[in-house]
Structures are given as structure tokens and as C-alpha cells.
Design a protein around this motif. Structure first.
Motif, PDB file in Angstrom:
ATOM      1  N   VAL A   1       4.133  -4.298   1.669  1.00 58.25           N
ATOM      2  CA  VAL A   1       3.478  -4.839   0.488  1.00 58.25           C
ATOM      3  C   VAL A   1       2.149  -4.130   0.247  1.00 58.25           C
ATOM      4  O   VAL A   1       1.811  -3.799  -0.886  1.00 58.25           O
ATOM      5  CB  VAL A   1       3.258  -6.365   0.639  1.00 58.25           C
ATOM      6  N   LYS A   2       1.419  -3.843   1.298  1.00 55.96           N
ATOM      7  CA  LYS A   2       0.127  -3.162   1.174  1.00 55.96           C
ATOM      8  C   LYS A   2       0.303  -1.795   0.490  1.00 55.96           C
ATOM      9  O   LYS A   2      -0.474  -1.423  -0.391  1.00 55.96           O
ATOM     10  CB  LYS A   2      -0.506  -2.991   2.560  1.00 55.96           C
ATOM     11  N   GLU A   3       1.315  -1.069   0.894  1.00 55.75           N
ATOM     12  CA  GLU A   3       1.598   0.238   0.288  1.00 55.75           C
ATOM     13  C   GLU A   3       1.943   0.078  -1.196  1.00 55.75           C
ATOM     14  O   GLU A   3       1.440   0.823  -2.042  1.00 55.75           O
ATOM     15  CB  GLU A   3       2.748   0.914   1.038  1.00 55.75           C
ATOM     16  N   ILE A   4       2.777  -0.909  -1.504  1.00 50.51           N
ATOM     17  CA  ILE A   4       3.174  -1.151  -2.892  1.00 50.51           C
ATOM     18  C   ILE A   4       1.960  -1.524  -3.737  1.00 50.51           C
ATOM     19  O   ILE A   4       1.762  -0.983  -4.826  1.00 50.51           O
ATOM     20  CB  ILE A   4       4.253  -2.256  -2.966  1.00 50.51           C
ATOM     21  N   GLU A   5       1.150  -2.422  -3.223  1.00 50.11           N
ATOM     22  CA  GLU A   5      -0.052  -2.839  -3.953  1.00 50.11           C
ATOM     23  C   GLU A   5      -0.985  -1.662  -4.203  1.00 50.11           C
ATOM     24  O   GLU A   5      -1.579  -1.540  -5.271  1.00 50.11           O
ATOM     25  CB  GLU A   5      -0.775  -3.948  -3.189  1.00 50.11           C
ATOM     26  N   GLY A   6      -1.120  -0.787  -3.235  1.00 50.77           N
ATOM     27  CA  GLY A   6      -1.956   0.404  -3.410  1.00 50.77           C
ATOM     28  C   GLY A   6      -1.420   1.322  -4.495  1.00 50.77           C
ATOM     29  O   GLY A   6      -2.187   1.862  -5.297  1.00 50.77           O
ATOM     30  N   LEU A   7      -0.110   1.490  -4.543  1.00 49.33           N
ATOM     31  CA  LEU A   7       0.501   2.337  -5.564  1.00 49.33           C
ATOM     32  C   LEU A   7       0.299   1.748  -6.962  1.00 49.33           C
ATOM     33  O   LEU A   7      -0.032   2.467  -7.904  1.00 49.33           O
ATOM     34  CB  LEU A   7       1.996   2.524  -5.275  1.00 49.33           C
ATOM     35  N   VAL A   8       0.496   0.450  -7.071  1.00 51.25           N
ATOM     36  CA  VAL A   8       0.321  -0.199  -8.366  1.00 51.25           C
ATOM     37  C   VAL A   8      -1.137  -0.099  -8.808  1.00 51.25           C
ATOM     38  O   VAL A   8      -1.434   0.237  -9.948  1.00 51.25           O
ATOM     39  CB  VAL A   8       0.777  -1.680  -8.315  1.00 51.25           C
ATOM     40  N   ARG A   9      -2.042  -0.346  -7.896  1.00 48.11           N
ATOM     41  CA  ARG A   9      -3.479  -0.328  -8.199  1.00 48.11           C
ATOM     42  C   ARG A   9      -3.940   1.059  -8.658  1.00 48.11           C
ATOM     43  O   ARG A   9      -4.805   1.177  -9.514  1.00 48.11           O
ATOM     44  CB  ARG A   9      -4.268  -0.787  -6.976  1.00 48.11           C
TER      45      ARG A   9
ATOM     46  N   VAL B   1       8.810 -10.871   3.091  1.00 51.44           N
ATOM     47  CA  VAL B   1       7.365 -10.775   3.265  1.00 51.44           C
ATOM     48  C   VAL B   1       6.818 -12.095   2.739  1.00 51.44           C
ATOM     49  O   VAL B   1       6.871 -12.355   1.537  1.00 51.44           O
ATOM     50  CB  VAL B   1       6.785  -9.585   2.480  1.00 51.44           C
ATOM     51  N   GLY B   2       6.290 -12.898   3.632  1.00 51.54           N
ATOM     52  CA  GLY B   2       5.913 -14.256   3.232  1.00 51.54           C
ATOM     53  C   GLY B   2       7.186 -14.964   2.816  1.00 51.54           C
ATOM     54  O   GLY B   2       8.143 -15.018   3.567  1.00 51.54           O
ATOM     55  N   ASN B   3       7.233 -15.457   1.595  1.00 47.55           N
ATOM     56  CA  ASN B   3       8.430 -16.103   1.072  1.00 47.55           C
ATOM     57  C   ASN B   3       9.210 -15.192   0.132  1.00 47.55           C
ATOM     58  O   ASN B   3      10.154 -15.631  -0.491  1.00 47.55           O
ATOM     59  CB  ASN B   3       8.057 -17.393   0.325  1.00 47.55           C
ATOM     60  N   LYS B   4       8.766 -13.933  -0.004  1.00 45.95           N
ATOM     61  CA  LYS B   4       9.396 -13.026  -0.969  1.00 45.95           C
ATOM     62  C   LYS B   4      10.189 -11.925  -0.281  1.00 45.95           C
ATOM     63  O   LYS B   4       9.786 -11.396   0.742  1.00 45.95           O
ATOM     64  CB  LYS B   4       8.344 -12.389  -1.882  1.00 45.95           C
ATOM     65  N   ASP B   5      11.270 -11.579  -0.888  1.00 46.54           N
ATOM     66  CA  ASP B   5      12.089 -10.444  -0.490  1.00 46.54           C
ATOM     67  C   ASP B   5      11.345  -9.171  -0.921  1.00 46.54           C
ATOM     68  O   ASP B   5      10.859  -9.086  -2.050  1.00 46.54           O
ATOM     69  CB  ASP B   5      13.437 -10.570  -1.201  1.00 46.54           C
ATOM     70  N   LEU B   6      11.231  -8.174  -0.047  1.00 49.71           N
ATOM     71  CA  LEU B   6      10.510  -6.930  -0.366  1.00 49.71           C
ATOM     72  C   LEU B   6      11.117  -6.250  -1.593  1.00 49.71           C
ATOM     73  O   LEU B   6      10.392  -5.673  -2.409  1.00 49.71           O
ATOM     74  CB  LEU B   6      10.504  -5.980   0.835  1.00 49.71           C
ATOM     75  N   SER B   7      12.429  -6.336  -1.767  1.00 49.35           N
ATOM     76  CA  SER B   7      13.044  -5.698  -2.940  1.00 49.35           C
ATOM     77  C   SER B   7      12.566  -6.369  -4.234  1.00 49.35           C
ATOM     78  O   SER B   7      12.373  -5.701  -5.251  1.00 49.35           O
ATOM     79  CB  SER B   7      14.569  -5.721  -2.855  1.00 49.35           C
ATOM     80  N   LYS B   8      12.327  -7.678  -4.210  1.00 50.24           N
ATOM     81  CA  LYS B   8      11.800  -8.379  -5.388  1.00 50.24           C
ATOM     82  C   LYS B   8      10.355  -7.946  -5.652  1.00 50.24           C
ATOM     83  O   LYS B   8       9.957  -7.748  -6.809  1.00 50.24           O
ATOM     84  CB  LYS B   8      11.884  -9.901  -5.167  1.00 50.24           C
ATOM     85  N   ILE B   9       9.579  -7.763  -4.605  1.00 52.01           N
ATOM     86  CA  ILE B   9       8.197  -7.289  -4.754  1.00 52.01           C
ATOM     87  C   ILE B   9       8.206  -5.895  -5.383  1.00 52.01           C
ATOM     88  O   ILE B   9       7.401  -5.585  -6.260  1.00 52.01           O
ATOM     89  CB  ILE B   9       7.470  -7.291  -3.397  1.00 52.01           C
ATOM     90  N   LYS B  10       9.137  -5.051  -4.952  1.00 52.28           N
ATOM     91  CA  LYS B  10       9.259  -3.707  -5.520  1.00 52.28           C
ATOM     92  C   LYS B  10       9.618  -3.772  -7.004  1.00 52.28           C
ATOM     93  O   LYS B  10       9.035  -3.061  -7.832  1.00 52.28           O
ATOM     94  CB  LYS B  10      10.302  -2.890  -4.764  1.00 52.28           C
TER      95      LYS B  10
END
Length: 125
Positions: free
Chosen positions: A111-119, A4-13
């Protein structure tokens, strides 16, 4: 590996889980440790009172509160134990929320789903 962009989704998680855990710890630390220590002692004293095996010198916190409030040590002990049960439930509910959010983060696909969960977890962003 999903990028996602320059990041691996697993790293974002991983980053999101760290953020949720950090916010959780900040959330439960809102009660200063000295107050937690006093409260733990009050629970210990309350159990002595309920079991009927105490001297006044064994229950200085409860005795002082009973005098201040103008009620019996038994009434103070009962109120402390009731409140303790309520607080344990709140802490357990908070822990379930943390685990639920982390589980959802781990199975998220965007990423949008992850950001929503964190928020919507323990953060104030």
C-alpha cells in the motif's frame, strides 16, 4: 488474495488506478474546451497557410493575430505549428507518465508503494 487491513490489495490497486486516471483527466482539462476549439481551428488555418491554399476569409484567426502582432500570416502559421508540435510532445509525455504509473501500481506489492505512486502522479495531495 492479499489483504491489507480490511481491503484486498487488488481493490486498492483498482482504486489507485481510478484516482490516477481522474487526476490525469483533471490535469489535461486545465485548458477550457472553447480555447481548445479555437486552437484546433488555428492549427487548421496554419496548415492552409503553409500549403499556400487560402484566402483571407479562410484564416480569420490567423489573420487577426497577424494584424494584432504586426507580422505576416506565414509567421503566425509557423509559430502555431511549432507550438502545436511542442504541445503534442507534452501531451504524449503526460500520457506515457500516466501509463507508467498505472503499470507500476499494477505490479506494486504494498500500500505504501501504491500511495507513493498516486501521490507523485498528477495529484496535488
Amino acid at each position: 488474495m492479499k489483504l491489507v487491513g480490511n481491503k484486498d490489495l487488488s481493490k486498492i490497486k483498482q482504486d489507485a488506478v481510478l484516482k490516477v486516471n481522474s487526476a490525469y483527466h483533471d490535469h489535461i482539462k486545465q485548458v477550457p474546451s472553447s480555447l481548445q476549439a479555437v486552437y484546433a481551428e488555428k492549427v487548421k488555418e496554419a496548415n492552409l497557410v503553409v500549403n499556400g491554399s487560402f484566402n483571407d476569409s479562410d484564416i480569420p484567426f490567423i489573420k487577426a493575430e497577424a494584424v494584432y502582432r504586426g507580422i505576416t500570416v506565414e509567421q503566425v502559421a509557423d509559430s502555431i505549428l511549432v507550438k502545436n508540435t511542442e504541445w503534442k510532445k507534452q501531451l504524449a509525455d503526460t500520457e506515457v507518465l500516466r501509463l507508467d504509473v498505472i503499470g507500476k501500481i499494477k505490479t506494486s506489492t504494498s500500500v505504501k508503494e501504491i500511495e507513493g505512486l498516486v501521490r507523485t502522479s498528477f495529484t496535488t495531495e
